[in-house]
Structure formats: C-alpha cells, structure tokens
Design an enzyme around this catalytic site. Structure first.
Site, PDB file in Angstrom:
ATOM      1  N   GLU A 191       0.883  -1.256  -0.047  1.00 20.27           N
ATOM      2  CA  GLU A 191       0.136  -0.126  -0.186  1.00 20.27           C
ATOM      3  C   GLU A 191       1.083   1.349  -0.034  1.00 20.27           C
ATOM      4  O   GLU A 191       0.555   2.122  -0.558  1.00 20.27           O
ATOM      5  CB  GLU A 191      -1.078  -0.094   1.230  1.00 20.27           C
ATOM      6  CG  GLU A 191      -2.039  -1.208   1.279  1.00 20.27           C
ATOM      7  CD  GLU A 191      -3.179  -0.842   0.244  1.00 20.27           C
ATOM      8  OE1 GLU A 191      -3.422   0.216  -0.154  1.00 20.27           O
ATOM      9  OE2 GLU A 191      -3.975  -1.899   0.429  1.00 20.27           O
ATOM     10  N   GLU A 245     -16.218   9.087  -2.214  1.00 17.48           N
ATOM     11  CA  GLU A 245     -15.816   8.246  -3.328  1.00 17.48           C
ATOM     12  C   GLU A 245     -16.670   8.587  -4.456  1.00 17.48           C
ATOM     13  O   GLU A 245     -16.995   7.546  -5.220  1.00 17.48           O
ATOM     14  CB  GLU A 245     -15.615   6.639  -3.045  1.00 17.48           C
ATOM     15  CG  GLU A 245     -14.721   5.805  -4.050  1.00 17.48           C
ATOM     16  CD  GLU A 245     -14.466   4.682  -3.697  1.00 17.48           C
ATOM     17  OE1 GLU A 245     -14.274   4.431  -2.584  1.00 17.48           O
ATOM     18  OE2 GLU A 245     -13.972   3.697  -4.590  1.00 17.48           O
ATOM     19  N   HIS A 260      -8.975  -7.670  -4.935  1.00 16.96           N
ATOM     20  CA  HIS A 260     -10.094  -8.197  -4.200  1.00 16.96           C
ATOM     21  C   HIS A 260     -10.551  -9.717  -4.758  1.00 16.96           C
ATOM     22  O   HIS A 260     -11.107 -10.451  -4.058  1.00 16.96           O
ATOM     23  CB  HIS A 260     -11.271  -7.372  -4.470  1.00 16.96           C
ATOM     24  CG  HIS A 260     -11.053  -6.147  -3.331  1.00 16.96           C
ATOM     25  ND1 HIS A 260     -12.206  -5.218  -3.451  1.00 16.96           N
ATOM     26  CD2 HIS A 260     -10.404  -5.836  -2.388  1.00 16.96           C
ATOM     27  CE1 HIS A 260     -11.786  -4.291  -2.208  1.00 16.96           C
ATOM     28  NE2 HIS A 260     -10.765  -4.728  -1.498  1.00 16.96           N
ATOM     29  N   HIS A 273      -4.612  -9.421   2.345  1.00  9.56           N
ATOM     30  CA  HIS A 273      -4.836  -8.279   1.550  1.00  9.56           C
ATOM     31  C   HIS A 273      -3.940  -7.338   1.002  1.00  9.56           C
ATOM     32  O   HIS A 273      -3.853  -7.183  -0.305  1.00  9.56           O
ATOM     33  CB  HIS A 273      -5.740  -7.083   2.564  1.00  9.56           C
ATOM     34  CG  HIS A 273      -6.117  -5.990   1.683  1.00  9.56           C
ATOM     35  ND1 HIS A 273      -7.096  -6.003   0.826  1.00  9.56           N
ATOM     36  CD2 HIS A 273      -5.830  -4.589   1.845  1.00  9.56           C
ATOM     37  CE1 HIS A 273      -7.505  -4.892   0.299  1.00  9.56           C
ATOM     38  NE2 HIS A 273      -6.520  -3.905   0.991  1.00  9.56           N
TER      39      HIS A 273
END
Lengths: 371, 371
Positions: A191, A245, A260, A273
């Site tokens: 990330e 968003e 995902h 993740h």
C-alpha cells in the site's frame, strides 16, 4: 519525531497523530486539548483481538482509565474469515451489556479487520456513535484506519456490507510495529508503494533509495516515520477532496480490482490483503502498459520495489482465470456492467477508467499465472 | 387530490408524494421529471413481504418495468420478530445474486418493518445505494417511511442497530390502505394523534371533529388526505430542521420512551408499535400533568381521541413495572444514565427533558396497570 495530519471534512474533521510511544497517552489524546476538547463521552468500548490485546491491551486500558474513561472490552476472533455480520453481533452485544450511549466511544485497537468492524459497529450502533482508531498493523496505519470506510464481508464478496463513518481521532504509535509478523509488514509495504505510484513521486524515490523493504529492522526510524507521514498525508488529501468516493478517491483502489477478486476466490486465506494488492498492482500496471498509458520502464521500477519487499507478483497457483473475470462483475467497482480500473500514467499519477476490454484483462492475467 | 411535500435536507432533499392511485405510476415517479431526473439507475431490488406483495407486487413491478427498470424481487417474512440482522442478510444475498450496483435502487413496498430493513440494507450495501419508500401501511406513511431512520432490532432492544439514510422519494398511495387490517389502521392513528399533540393543533381539532377514528371506512377521503398531509408535513418539517436528532427531532419520540419498553418486554407480539405508542402517550401525558407542565383537561382530550380510535390506554396485563424501569435504561434515549422523555406543554407543543424522577414514572405506571 511526531506528525499531526489534519483530515478536513465538512462537519467531521479529525487528526491523524503519528507519535512513537503514544499508546501510553491514548487517554490524553482522546481528551483533546482545552481549546479543542474531543467530547468523546465517559464510556469506552475497547475492541481488539486476543493477539493484539495480549501485547497492548493493558497499556491502552491503563491510559484510558487514567484519563477518566470507563472501559469495557470486547475481543473478537482474529482473521478475515471472522469479518462477518455474525462477529459484528458480538460488538453489539458488548455495547448493550455495557450500556454504551450515543455519546460513548468505540476504540478499535488492532489491524484493519478490527478497525473496519469496530468502525461499522460504531456507524450502526444507536445509528452512530464515536469511533477512535488505534491501528496496530502497518496496513491499518497507512490505509484502513483513515478515511471512514467501514464494513464486513459478505460470504461472496469483500466489504460488500458497510458504511462511511469517520473516526474522531486516529492515533498511530509506530513502536507497536515491533510485534507485527513480518508477512503482514511486507503486505503493508504494498500500500505504501501504491501511494508512491498513484500520488507521491517523492515517496516513491525515497522507497527506491532504501536497500531493503522486506522487514522492519531493515528500515531506519526516519524512513518509517516518513513512510507513515507520506502515506497518511496522501490518503488524508484524497479523502478530504472526495469523502464518499464520487470521483478522485477511487484512485486509492489501485491494485484493488484484481486484488479483491484474488482475495475472494482464495477464501481470504492463501494471500492476505496487501499481497493481493501487490498482485493487483502488477496486473493494473501491465494493463496500463498494454493500453500505452504507462511506460514499461516505470512498471519495471514498481516491480522492483515489490520484489524488494518480497511481495508476490504472480497469481496464486491453481486460481481459475474465468473465476477472476466473473468475480470482477460482482465487485463494488462495477458501474453499468463495466469494471473500473485504476491505471498509472506516470510515477505519482493515475486515472480511473472503465474502458478495459476483457481480452486485455485476460491476456495480462495469463502472463501472471504461477510458474 | 394530490400533495407533494418537499423534505429539504443539505445534499439529499426529496419529495413525499401523496396521490391516490399512484402505485400504478411508481415507475414514472421514480424517473422524476425532465428538469429534475431522479437518476435511480436501471436495476431495482423490490423488497416486500408475501402479504403485501400478493396485493400490490404485480402492479408495482408492471409500473417499474414499463418505465424501463429491470426489477428483481426479495420477499421477507412478515413481523417485527423477523426484523433482525439475519433477515437483513436475505436482502444482501438478493442484491448480490441480482448484481445490484452503486447506482441501483432498493424499493421498499410494505409497512414500517419492510421500510426500516430495506432502508438499512440500502444504507449499508456497497456503503450506500438509493432507496425509495412505498409505504403500504398507514403507520409507515405517516412515520417510518419519512426521515431516513433505518435499522433492525437487537434481541434485547428495538432499532438498536441502524443508520440514517434518506430515501430519494416517498410515494404514498392512500388507496392501498383498503387492504390494511383494522388493528394496524388504529395503531397508526396513535402517531397521527401524536403529531396533533406535539406539533399541529389544527390537525388535533380536525381529529376531534371526526365522529369515529377506529376504521378507514369511518373516515372521509378528505379527512384521510388531510391526516396524511398534515402528518407528513409535521414530520418533514421537524426532520428538515434536525436530520440527525441533535435536538428538535427528539420530540417525535413522544410516547416512544415507555412505548419501546412495553414493546420490547412483550416480545414485540402482544402490542404492536402504534398501540405501544398510544400507551406511552398516556404515560407521558400523565407525567407531564404530574409535573404541572400540562393541563389535565388537555390530557383528557388526548385520552378521548385515543379511545375514539379504540386504542389501548393501559399497560398490557402481567407486565412487570420494575422490568419497564430497567428496560428504559438500555433505550437509545438514555444520556449519561438519565432517561429522556418528551412531554406536552399544550396542544401542539412539547419539550424534551431528562428531569423525570423514577418515583413519578413508577406512580404513573402503577395507575396505568391493567384493570
């Protein structure tokens, strides 16, 4: 070293504080200052998991009680497969048993799963109570704890059930990363690299300058603080501009479209993740290169950083390509049947598009199959 | 006869339309006008229960399809005891199976339970999709469908889990009340009387002028339209001024403090919501009179209206007074341990207070025990 990053949102602004050793001042931080008291009530429901609580629970409670809060505790089973409506009920039960009120506060002490579930419980208990995020994983620090996205998984899809609910405070103590398993540390670096690619070229080059990104002990305290600060700033900036968003915020989903699907299809157990995002970033990068939106050399630089963090860059073995394509259709990021992708255009910038043909996705995924 | 009542809220204003026969124009209403298209997407998930669906499902679907919507259906078991997280999962499952998207719309066709659950599912599916309320019970028309309160029950308390999520449209067709069971009709009159007491003296005197309030066939079409319009206006007015119940909106809870306790303690089965509110209104009125906030003669006028609607004005037999007092403590309306009450001060006005001693509550409840 201490950074305070304001997240400016209409009606509910809050601070992200990054301060080594701050876990022992949690209660004081939650009081706020005399000029800006946070008004978080008297009752606190501390939500955590047994592993994190064993390391940091006592210190958090001591600090809260010293500041005058009455603390109840709710421990949830660890792991993505427990991020369900059923587990959520345990938080509701604890809130009821301990008579949490509208003015009370839930405190999430843990990683992203604890943060997401506690945030969603806070969003929906009595139609909304306060939540304070105290992330203990690097992934939660740079991502999940900031921005107000909360939720649980549906058996057939990640985070399909949720709400936007901003925290009143995010308190990050980098020292708690000492006990973070190395695999989770690496996953979070995905990330951090993401922010470098889509938003912050300066962060990207700082990461490139580091000899290794594969474990905490290979990072200087300065680089760690810089990584946290840059990442939180990037997320705070984007979220401030687009809380729900509607547009810009979607770029934070870089690597998450394929990511995902990979997580979901492997039952949230084979890859975590961050690892899934790393795989998704490689896929998105290849798509961007295939569509001539991004230079192949920049995609190579990204790949090198991911390797440097010992992150996976290929699909898990045995995963079915058709299943990935089907799974994309049920993702939240579908609009009028078109899958949305975030694609880099240079180091530090990205666009959102739904103009990616299934053929291109398929070709890229074929090249990414396990060797 | 047709009324359109605007609910003005920052960022999400909407209309309440009260129009006889409008069920057959649901699709057209959902398109909006050329100047103000509602943009509700193409996919609709129609949520209802078998009883309501049997009467009105086909007409709703025909109207939606004629207007170009693709309609999927989800039928939930009827009754307050099914208003749970578990039942909610059925809506999520249907949304997933039918691939509802962020731009899609949930339509609630039914009473308050269907409306609350569909609204909460819409609030939390993909972190929020559109919802349109098509209330088919009088109670839902004058109360539940308006104002954005959504939620489900916790095993130990009503509506403890929920969210604020405003509908994009509320469409009321008074003609569907023809099939409403008489007991439910009467129960809703309690809420109508409530608006008269706390907000709208004109409505109160209109109700006093009616010879009977006990069943639909005893009401003129004009009185019904006036009741609906006044009630929706009252609620819209209050909600517009205080969306999240920071202050004023709390007066809508008149009769609900004791009412919720009575509902909860009798397992949501002996008395229905409106009946519980009627009982709660009598209790609150007596408390107001005991505290010399309200004239006894006005409390008598309220009692007469309730009798005129054949509503209960005493506690159900066998209910334990201490259990009521304990139950008040876990209600959402508790603040710093003090129970909040809404008390009338004249016909058309009320205040909110947490200054009611347990002794007074107890005395009033003792006088209201079943004979």
């Amino acid at each position: 070293m201490q950074s305070v990053i304001p997240v400016n949102l209409p009606q509910h602004s809050y601070n992200i504080a990054i301060a080594p050793g701050s876990l022992d001042q949690l209660g004081t931080w939650m009081q706020g200052t005399e000029a800006y008291p946070l008004k978080l009530g008297k009752k606190v429901l501390l939500v955590s998991n047994p592993t994190v609580f064993q390391h940091y629970g006592e210190r958090a409670i001591a600090s809260l009680e010293q500041a005058g809060f009455a603390v109840a505790t709710c421990l949830l089973s660890d792991g993505e497969r427990h991020k369900t409506l059923e587990t959520l009920s345990q938080i509701y039960d604890a809130a009821l048993t301990n008579r949490l009120e509208r003015s009370s506060t839930f405190v999430a002490l843990g990683g992203g799963i604890i943060g997401d579930m506690t945030g969603f419980a806070a969003a929906t208990w009595l139609r909304g109570v306060n939540v304070v995020q105290v992330p203990t994983s690097l992934l939660a620090m740079v991502d999940a704890a900031i921005g107000g996205k909360t939720g649980v998984n549906h058996p057939n899809g990640k985070n399909l059930i949720g709400a936007f609910h901003q925290p009143r405070l995010v308190l990050i103590d980098p020292q708690v990363l000492q006990t973070l398993p190395v695999r989770e540390f690496r996953a979070a670096i995905a990330e951090v690299i993401k922010y470098g690619v889509i938003w912050d070229a300066d962060l990207f080059t700082q990461l490139e300058a580091a000899p290794q990104l594969d474990q905490l002990s290979n990072l200087s305290a300065e680089l760690l603080q810089a990584m946290l600060t840059h990442s939180c700033q990037a997320k705070a900036h984007v979220v401030s501009k687009d809380e729900k968003e509607a547009g810009l915020r979607a770029i934070l989903n870089y690597g998450h479209t394929i990511g995902h699907a990979v997580e979901s299809l492997t039952g949230y157990q084979v890859v975590n993740h961050g690892e899934a995002v790393a795989i998704g970033m490689v896929a998105a990068a290849q798509i961007a290169v295939a569509l001539q939106l991004w230079q192949g050399t920049d995609a190579q630089r990204q790949l090198k950083l991911l390797h440097n963090a010992h992150l996976p860059t290929r699909l898990p073995s045995g995963i079915d390509l058709d299943a990935i394509l089907t799974s994309l259709q049920v993702d939240k990021k579908v609009e009028a049947g078109q899958v949305r992708f975030v694609l880099p255009t240079q180091i530090g910038a990205a666009i959102v598009t739904n103009q990616v043909s299934t053929t291109v996705i398929q070709q890229v995924l074929e090249h990414m199959q396990a060797v």
